[in-house]
Design a protein around this motif. Structure first.
Motif, mmCIF file in Angstrom:
data_model
loop_
_atom_site.group_PDB
_atom_site.id
_atom_site.type_symbol
_atom_site.label_atom_id
_atom_site.label_comp_id
_atom_site.label_asym_id
_atom_site.label_seq_id
_atom_site.Cartn_x
_atom_site.Cartn_y
_atom_site.Cartn_z
ATOM 1 N N VAL A 1 0.871 -1.176 0.000
ATOM 2 C CA VAL A 1 0.000 0.000 0.000
ATOM 3 C C VAL A 1 0.907 1.224 0.000
ATOM 4 N N LEU A 2 0.756 2.058 -1.030
ATOM 5 C CA LEU A 2 1.651 3.219 -1.044
ATOM 6 C C LEU A 2 0.887 4.512 -1.297
ATOM 7 N N LYS A 3 1.496 5.585 -0.869
ATOM 8 C CA LYS A 3 0.907 6.911 -1.064
ATOM 9 C C LYS A 3 1.993 7.779 -1.707
ATOM 10 N N VAL A 4 1.660 8.337 -2.882
ATOM 11 C CA VAL A 4 2.635 9.141 -3.611
ATOM 12 C C VAL A 4 2.277 10.609 -3.404
ATOM 13 N N VAL B 1 7.331 9.145 -1.608
ATOM 14 C CA VAL B 1 6.445 7.981 -1.499
ATOM 15 C C VAL B 1 6.429 7.513 -0.056
ATOM 16 N N GLU B 2 5.283 7.061 0.384
ATOM 17 C CA GLU B 2 5.131 6.514 1.731
ATOM 18 C C GLU B 2 4.586 5.102 1.584
ATOM 19 N N LEU B 3 5.250 4.115 2.221
ATOM 20 C CA LEU B 3 4.841 2.718 2.091
ATOM 21 C C LEU B 3 4.386 2.184 3.434
ATOM 22 N N ALA B 4 3.300 1.431 3.445
ATOM 23 C CA ALA B 4 2.819 0.827 4.688
ATOM 24 C C ALA B 4 3.761 -0.311 5.063
ATOM 25 N N GLY C 1 6.130 -5.698 7.709
ATOM 26 C CA GLY C 1 6.795 -6.644 8.597
ATOM 27 C C GLY C 1 8.284 -6.754 8.305
ATOM 28 N N PRO C 2 9.042 -7.405 9.204
ATOM 29 C CA PRO C 2 10.503 -7.411 9.111
ATOM 30 C C PRO C 2 11.038 -8.176 7.913
ATOM 31 N N SER C 3 10.248 -9.070 7.362
ATOM 32 C CA SER C 3 10.789 -9.887 6.265
ATOM 33 C C SER C 3 10.774 -9.160 4.934
ATOM 34 N N PHE C 4 10.166 -7.940 4.889
ATOM 35 C CA PHE C 4 9.851 -7.330 3.589
ATOM 36 C C PHE C 4 10.811 -6.232 3.150
ATOM 37 N N GLN C 5 11.084 -6.234 1.825
ATOM 38 C CA GLN C 5 11.734 -5.102 1.159
ATOM 39 C C GLN C 5 10.756 -4.641 0.063
ATOM 40 N N VAL D 1 8.778 8.621 5.129
ATOM 41 C CA VAL D 1 8.580 9.056 3.737
ATOM 42 C C VAL D 1 9.913 8.960 3.008
ATOM 43 N N VAL D 2 9.866 8.549 1.770
ATOM 44 C CA VAL D 2 11.109 8.392 1.001
ATOM 45 C C VAL D 2 11.106 9.354 -0.192
#
Lengths: 151, 204
Positions: B113-116, B125-128, B131-135, B160-161
Protein backbone atom coordinates in the motif's frame (compact mmCIF):
# COMPACT_ATOMS: atom_id res chain seq x y z
CA UNK A 1 21.51 -12.75 1.77
CA UNK A 2 23.88 -14.49 -0.64
CA UNK A 3 26.99 -16.09 0.87
CA UNK A 4 30.07 -16.77 -1.24
CA UNK A 5 31.84 -19.80 0.20
CA UNK A 6 34.62 -20.45 -2.25
CA UNK A 7 32.90 -21.50 -5.48
CA UNK A 8 29.62 -22.15 -3.69
CA UNK A 9 26.87 -19.49 -3.48
CA UNK A 10 24.21 -20.04 -0.82
CA UNK A 11 21.23 -17.84 0.08
CA UNK A 12 20.48 -17.82 3.77
CA UNK A 13 18.55 -15.50 6.08
CA UNK A 14 20.91 -15.19 8.99
CA UNK A 15 18.74 -12.42 10.44
CA UNK A 16 16.00 -14.89 11.32
CA UNK A 17 18.43 -17.43 12.77
CA UNK A 18 20.25 -14.74 14.72
CA UNK A 19 16.96 -13.36 16.07
CA UNK A 20 15.95 -16.82 17.24
CA UNK A 21 19.34 -17.40 18.84
CA UNK A 22 19.48 -14.00 20.52
CA UNK A 23 16.13 -14.72 22.16
CA UNK A 24 17.57 -17.78 23.96
CA UNK A 25 21.32 -17.05 24.09
CA UNK A 26 21.46 -16.08 27.77
CA UNK A 27 19.38 -19.12 28.75
CA UNK A 28 21.54 -21.51 26.73
CA UNK A 29 24.88 -20.03 27.81
CA UNK A 30 23.77 -20.17 31.47
CA UNK A 31 23.56 -23.96 31.05
CA UNK A 32 27.23 -24.12 30.00
CA UNK A 33 29.38 -24.15 33.16
CA UNK A 34 32.71 -24.62 31.37
CA UNK A 35 33.50 -21.13 30.11
CA UNK A 36 37.19 -21.72 29.53
CA UNK A 37 36.72 -24.13 26.63
CA UNK A 38 35.45 -23.53 23.09
CA UNK A 39 34.14 -26.08 20.62
CA UNK A 40 34.41 -23.96 17.47
CA UNK A 41 37.34 -21.67 18.25
CA UNK A 42 39.87 -24.02 19.86
CA UNK A 43 42.77 -24.10 19.10
CA UNK A 44 42.22 -21.81 16.13
CA UNK A 45 39.46 -19.41 15.23
CA UNK A 46 37.17 -20.20 12.31
CA UNK A 47 38.40 -16.96 10.80
CA UNK A 48 41.71 -18.66 10.00
CA UNK A 49 40.01 -20.99 7.49
CA UNK A 50 41.17 -20.30 3.93
CA UNK A 51 38.51 -18.98 1.54
CA UNK A 52 38.74 -22.09 -0.63
CA UNK A 53 37.98 -24.26 2.38
CA UNK A 54 35.02 -22.24 3.65
CA UNK A 55 32.33 -24.21 1.87
CA UNK A 56 33.58 -27.56 3.13
CA UNK A 57 33.89 -26.30 6.70
CA UNK A 58 30.43 -24.72 6.52
CA UNK A 59 28.94 -27.94 5.16
CA UNK A 60 30.62 -29.96 7.91
CA UNK A 61 29.46 -27.51 10.60
CA UNK A 62 25.82 -27.34 9.50
CA UNK A 63 25.77 -31.14 9.33
CA UNK A 64 27.39 -31.28 12.77
CA UNK A 65 24.69 -29.05 14.28
CA UNK A 66 21.83 -30.88 12.54
CA UNK A 67 23.07 -34.40 13.24
CA UNK A 68 24.74 -34.03 16.62
CA UNK A 69 23.93 -30.80 18.46
CA UNK A 70 20.26 -29.80 18.32
CA UNK A 71 18.87 -33.16 19.38
CA UNK A 72 20.71 -32.97 22.70
CA UNK A 73 19.48 -29.45 23.49
CA UNK A 74 15.93 -30.23 24.56
CA UNK A 75 15.05 -28.22 27.69
CA UNK A 76 12.20 -27.93 30.16
CA UNK A 77 11.44 -24.49 28.74
CA UNK A 78 8.84 -24.53 25.94
CA UNK A 79 9.91 -21.15 24.58
CA UNK A 80 13.55 -22.27 24.31
CA UNK A 81 12.51 -25.53 22.63
CA UNK A 82 10.47 -23.63 20.05
CA UNK A 83 13.35 -21.32 19.19
CA UNK A 84 15.74 -24.28 18.93
CA UNK A 85 13.26 -25.90 16.54
CA UNK A 86 13.20 -22.76 14.38
CA UNK A 87 16.99 -22.66 14.25
CA UNK A 88 17.27 -26.41 13.59
CA UNK A 89 14.80 -26.26 10.70
CA UNK A 90 16.61 -23.26 9.22
CA UNK A 91 19.93 -25.15 9.52
CA UNK A 92 18.38 -28.13 7.76
CA UNK A 93 17.34 -25.88 4.89
CA UNK A 94 20.84 -24.33 4.57
CA UNK A 95 22.58 -27.71 4.93
CA UNK A 96 20.56 -28.94 1.94
CA UNK A 97 21.83 -26.03 -0.19
CA UNK A 98 25.42 -26.66 0.93
CA UNK A 99 24.90 -30.32 0.06
CA UNK A 100 23.93 -29.34 -3.47
CA UNK A 101 27.21 -27.42 -3.79
CA UNK A 102 29.00 -30.52 -2.52
CA UNK A 103 27.33 -32.66 -5.17
CA UNK A 104 28.29 -30.15 -7.87
CA UNK A 105 31.91 -30.29 -6.72
CA UNK A 106 31.80 -26.67 -5.63
CA UNK A 107 32.63 -27.60 -2.08
CA UNK A 108 36.07 -29.17 -2.14
CA UNK A 109 37.44 -30.45 1.16
CA UNK A 110 41.14 -29.73 1.48
CA UNK A 111 43.42 -31.09 4.15
CA UNK A 112 43.07 -27.96 6.25
CA UNK A 113 39.28 -27.98 6.40
CA UNK A 114 39.25 -31.69 7.20
CA UNK A 115 41.77 -31.07 9.97
CA UNK A 116 39.79 -28.12 11.32
CA UNK A 117 36.60 -30.15 11.48
CA UNK A 118 38.42 -33.08 13.17
CA UNK A 119 39.52 -30.63 15.87
CA UNK A 120 35.95 -29.41 16.39
CA UNK A 121 34.73 -33.00 16.74
CA UNK A 122 37.54 -33.75 19.21
CA UNK A 123 36.54 -30.69 21.27
CA UNK A 124 32.93 -31.87 21.18
CA UNK A 125 33.66 -35.44 22.13
CA UNK A 126 35.90 -34.32 24.97
CA UNK A 127 32.78 -33.33 26.97
CA UNK A 128 29.67 -35.23 27.99
CA UNK A 129 27.11 -35.02 25.24
CA UNK A 130 24.64 -32.60 26.86
CA UNK A 131 27.34 -30.16 27.94
CA UNK A 132 28.97 -30.38 24.52
CA UNK A 133 25.65 -29.79 22.74
CA UNK A 134 24.69 -26.84 24.95
CA UNK A 135 28.17 -25.31 24.54
CA UNK A 136 28.01 -25.73 20.77
CA UNK A 137 24.56 -24.13 20.66
CA UNK A 138 25.82 -21.30 22.85
CA UNK A 139 28.57 -20.64 20.29
CA UNK A 140 26.12 -20.24 17.39
CA UNK A 141 26.93 -16.55 17.02
CA UNK A 142 30.59 -17.46 16.40
CA UNK A 143 29.40 -19.54 13.43
CA UNK A 144 26.98 -16.84 12.23
CA UNK A 145 29.66 -14.13 12.49
CA UNK A 146 32.04 -16.30 10.46
CA UNK A 147 29.34 -17.03 7.85
CA UNK A 148 28.46 -13.34 7.55
CA UNK A 149 32.09 -12.56 6.84
CA UNK A 150 31.57 -14.51 3.60
CA UNK A 151 28.69 -12.34 2.47
CA UNK B 1 -20.92 -39.81 34.78
CA UNK B 2 -18.08 -40.74 32.45
CA UNK B 3 -17.29 -37.85 30.12
CA UNK B 4 -18.52 -38.46 26.54
CA UNK B 5 -16.18 -39.01 23.62
CA UNK B 6 -14.79 -35.73 22.26
CA UNK B 7 -14.42 -35.58 18.47
CA UNK B 8 -11.26 -34.19 16.89
CA UNK B 9 -11.51 -30.64 15.51
CA UNK B 10 -12.47 -30.52 11.81
CA UNK B 11 -11.89 -28.18 8.87
CA UNK B 12 -8.31 -27.51 9.92
CA UNK B 13 -6.64 -25.06 7.55
CA UNK B 14 -3.86 -22.52 7.24
CA UNK B 15 -4.34 -18.89 6.39
CA UNK B 16 -0.99 -17.46 5.32
CA UNK B 17 -0.70 -13.96 3.96
CA UNK B 18 2.40 -11.75 3.83
CA UNK B 19 4.47 -14.14 5.95
CA UNK B 20 1.90 -14.26 8.76
CA UNK B 21 0.59 -17.75 9.28
CA UNK B 22 -2.57 -18.77 11.16
CA UNK B 23 -4.05 -22.20 11.83
CA UNK B 24 -7.85 -22.28 12.02
CA UNK B 25 -10.41 -25.02 12.73
CA UNK B 26 -14.11 -25.47 13.36
CA UNK B 27 -15.25 -25.41 16.98
CA UNK B 28 -16.17 -28.67 18.72
CA UNK B 29 -19.64 -28.06 20.12
CA UNK B 30 -20.60 -29.54 23.50
CA UNK B 31 -23.82 -28.10 24.86
CA UNK B 32 -23.34 -26.04 28.02
CA UNK B 33 -19.60 -26.59 28.14
CA UNK B 34 -16.47 -24.64 27.23
CA UNK B 35 -14.20 -26.64 24.99
CA UNK B 36 -10.51 -25.73 24.84
CA UNK B 37 -7.88 -26.51 22.22
CA UNK B 38 -4.13 -27.18 22.04
CA UNK B 39 -1.93 -26.83 18.96
CA UNK B 40 1.40 -28.47 18.13
CA UNK B 41 3.81 -28.23 15.19
CA UNK B 42 6.46 -30.49 13.69
CA UNK B 43 9.12 -29.26 11.31
CA UNK B 44 11.18 -31.29 8.90
CA UNK B 45 13.98 -31.35 11.48
CA UNK B 46 11.71 -33.00 14.03
CA UNK B 47 10.56 -35.58 11.49
CA UNK B 48 14.05 -36.48 10.29
CA UNK B 49 16.24 -35.95 13.35
CA UNK B 50 14.10 -35.83 16.51
CA UNK B 51 11.97 -38.98 16.46
CA UNK B 52 9.06 -37.24 14.75
CA UNK B 53 8.49 -35.22 17.91
CA UNK B 54 5.83 -32.52 18.14
CA UNK B 55 6.30 -29.15 19.80
CA UNK B 56 3.46 -27.44 21.68
CA UNK B 57 2.71 -23.77 21.13
CA UNK B 58 2.15 -22.38 24.59
CA UNK B 59 0.08 -19.41 23.41
CA UNK B 60 -2.33 -21.93 21.88
CA UNK B 61 -2.42 -24.44 24.72
CA UNK B 62 -5.89 -24.86 26.31
CA UNK B 63 -7.18 -21.86 24.41
CA UNK B 64 -10.86 -21.30 23.70
CA UNK B 65 -10.04 -19.60 20.40
CA UNK B 66 -10.32 -21.54 17.13
CA UNK B 67 -7.31 -19.81 15.57
CA UNK B 68 -3.60 -19.94 16.42
CA UNK B 69 -0.82 -17.61 15.26
CA UNK B 70 2.07 -19.77 14.03
CA UNK B 71 4.22 -16.97 12.64
CA UNK B 72 6.92 -17.02 15.30
CA UNK B 73 7.34 -20.80 15.09
CA UNK B 74 7.28 -21.27 11.35
CA UNK B 75 10.48 -19.35 10.67
CA UNK B 76 12.23 -21.74 8.27
CA UNK B 77 11.44 -22.56 4.66
CA UNK B 78 10.80 -26.27 5.24
CA UNK B 79 7.57 -28.33 5.26
CA UNK B 80 5.73 -28.29 8.60
CA UNK B 81 2.94 -30.50 9.92
CA UNK B 82 0.34 -29.03 12.28
CA UNK B 83 -2.24 -30.57 14.58
CA UNK B 84 -4.90 -29.49 17.10
CA UNK B 85 -7.01 -31.33 19.62
CA UNK B 86 -9.94 -30.43 21.85
CA UNK B 87 -10.05 -30.69 25.62
CA UNK B 88 -13.01 -30.75 27.99
CA UNK B 89 -12.17 -31.31 31.62
CA UNK B 90 -9.92 -34.36 31.73
CA UNK B 91 -11.04 -35.62 28.32
CA UNK B 92 -8.93 -34.97 25.24
CA UNK B 93 -10.07 -35.55 21.69
CA UNK B 94 -7.92 -37.35 19.11
CA UNK B 95 -5.57 -35.06 17.21
CA UNK B 96 -6.91 -33.38 14.14
CA UNK B 97 -4.00 -32.96 11.73
CA UNK B 98 -3.73 -30.47 8.85
CA UNK B 99 -3.89 -32.37 5.59
CA UNK B 100 -0.45 -32.38 3.99
CA UNK B 101 2.33 -29.98 4.89
CA UNK B 102 2.66 -26.24 5.12
CA UNK B 103 5.76 -24.44 3.83
CA UNK B 104 5.95 -20.68 4.25
CA UNK B 105 7.24 -20.31 0.70
CA UNK B 106 3.57 -20.64 -0.32
CA UNK B 107 2.41 -17.60 1.63
CA UNK B 108 0.34 -15.23 -0.49
CA UNK B 109 1.93 -11.85 -1.04
CA UNK B 110 -0.21 -8.76 -1.57
CA UNK B 111 1.00 -5.62 -3.35
CA UNK B 112 2.24 -2.89 -0.99
CA UNK B 113 0.00 0.00 0.00
CA UNK B 114 1.65 3.22 -1.04
CA UNK B 115 0.91 6.91 -1.06
CA UNK B 116 2.63 9.14 -3.61
CA UNK B 117 3.03 12.84 -2.80
CA UNK B 118 4.22 15.80 -4.85
CA UNK B 119 5.78 18.17 -2.35
CA UNK B 120 6.58 21.17 -4.57
CA UNK B 121 9.11 19.64 -6.97
CA UNK B 122 9.89 16.65 -4.79
CA UNK B 123 8.44 13.21 -5.59
CA UNK B 124 7.86 11.43 -2.31
CA UNK B 125 6.44 7.98 -1.50
CA UNK B 126 5.13 6.51 1.73
CA UNK B 127 4.84 2.72 2.09
CA UNK B 128 2.82 0.83 4.69
CA UNK B 129 4.99 -1.45 6.83
CA UNK B 130 4.50 -5.13 6.02
CA UNK B 131 6.79 -6.64 8.60
CA UNK B 132 10.50 -7.41 9.11
CA UNK B 133 10.79 -9.89 6.27
CA UNK B 134 9.85 -7.33 3.59
CA UNK B 135 11.73 -5.10 1.16
CA UNK B 136 10.16 -2.94 -1.55
CA UNK B 137 11.04 -2.32 -5.17
CA UNK B 138 9.74 1.08 -6.25
CA UNK B 139 9.54 2.04 -9.94
CA UNK B 140 9.04 5.69 -10.96
CA UNK B 141 9.08 7.56 -14.23
CA UNK B 142 8.04 10.77 -15.91
CA UNK B 143 4.69 10.24 -17.56
CA UNK B 144 5.14 9.63 -21.26
CA UNK B 145 8.68 8.35 -20.77
CA UNK B 146 7.88 4.80 -19.71
CA UNK B 147 11.07 3.64 -21.37
CA UNK B 148 13.16 5.58 -18.83
CA UNK B 149 11.89 3.97 -15.64
CA UNK B 150 14.06 4.39 -12.56
CA UNK B 151 13.91 2.09 -9.57
CA UNK B 152 14.84 2.04 -5.89
CA UNK B 153 15.01 -0.89 -3.45
CA UNK B 154 13.90 0.04 0.03
CA UNK B 155 15.04 -2.40 2.67
CA UNK B 156 13.43 -0.71 5.62
CA UNK B 157 10.27 1.29 5.60
CA UNK B 158 11.02 4.61 7.21
CA UNK B 159 8.30 7.24 7.05
CA UNK B 160 8.58 9.06 3.74
CA UNK B 161 11.11 8.39 1.00
CA UNK B 162 12.33 10.97 -1.51
CA UNK B 163 12.37 9.46 -4.98
CA UNK B 164 13.22 12.31 -7.31
CA UNK B 165 13.21 16.01 -8.01
CA UNK B 166 10.58 16.69 -10.66
CA UNK B 167 10.53 19.08 -13.56
CA UNK B 168 8.09 21.94 -13.09
CA UNK B 169 4.52 21.06 -14.09
CA UNK B 170 5.47 17.52 -15.19
CA UNK B 171 3.54 14.43 -14.13
CA UNK B 172 5.34 11.53 -12.54
CA UNK B 173 4.10 7.98 -11.90
CA UNK B 174 5.05 5.41 -9.28
CA UNK B 175 4.30 1.78 -8.56
CA UNK B 176 5.85 -0.75 -6.18
CA UNK B 177 6.08 -4.45 -5.33
CA UNK B 178 7.00 -6.20 -2.08
CA UNK B 179 9.85 -8.73 -1.95
CA UNK B 180 10.64 -11.34 0.71
CA UNK B 181 14.28 -12.36 0.57
CA UNK B 182 13.83 -15.35 2.92
CA UNK B 183 11.57 -17.08 0.39
CA UNK B 184 12.88 -15.24 -2.70
CA UNK B 185 9.45 -14.22 -3.92
CA UNK B 186 7.76 -10.92 -4.84
CA UNK B 187 4.19 -9.65 -4.81
CA UNK B 188 2.48 -8.28 -7.87
CA UNK B 189 2.81 -4.54 -8.46
CA UNK B 190 0.55 -2.03 -6.77
CA UNK B 191 -1.68 0.10 -9.00
CA UNK B 192 0.23 3.00 -10.58
CA UNK B 193 -0.19 6.39 -8.93
CA UNK B 194 0.68 9.67 -10.71
CA UNK B 195 1.16 13.17 -9.32
CA UNK B 196 1.99 16.53 -10.90
CA UNK B 197 4.82 18.81 -9.84
CA UNK B 198 4.11 22.39 -9.00
CA UNK B 199 3.92 24.58 -12.11
CA UNK B 200 6.48 27.36 -11.41
CA UNK B 201 10.14 26.80 -12.06
CA UNK B 202 11.47 27.88 -8.63
CA UNK B 203 12.69 24.86 -6.73
CA UNK B 204 12.01 26.28 -3.21
Amino acid sequence: KIFHLGACRVSMSTAEIRAGFTAIKANIQSRDPIRTLSILSHPQSLHKVKSSDRCCVAHHLFTFYVDKVFKHCRTEDSFVNRKISSIANSFLSVRRKLGQCHEQNNCVCGEESTEKFKQILANYEGLNVTSAAMKSLGELDILLDWMEKSQ
Amino acid sequence: GAEAFLPAPQNISILSTNMKHFLTWSPVIVQGATVRYSVEFQGEYEREHANESWIPISECSLTTATVCNLTEDISASVPYRLRVRARLGATSSPWGTLTGFFNRVTTSLTPPVLKVVADGHHLLVELADMGPSFQFRVLYWKKGQASRVKHKVLREVSSVVHLDTMEAGAEYCVRAQAHVEAINRSSSFSPTQCVRARGDTSLW
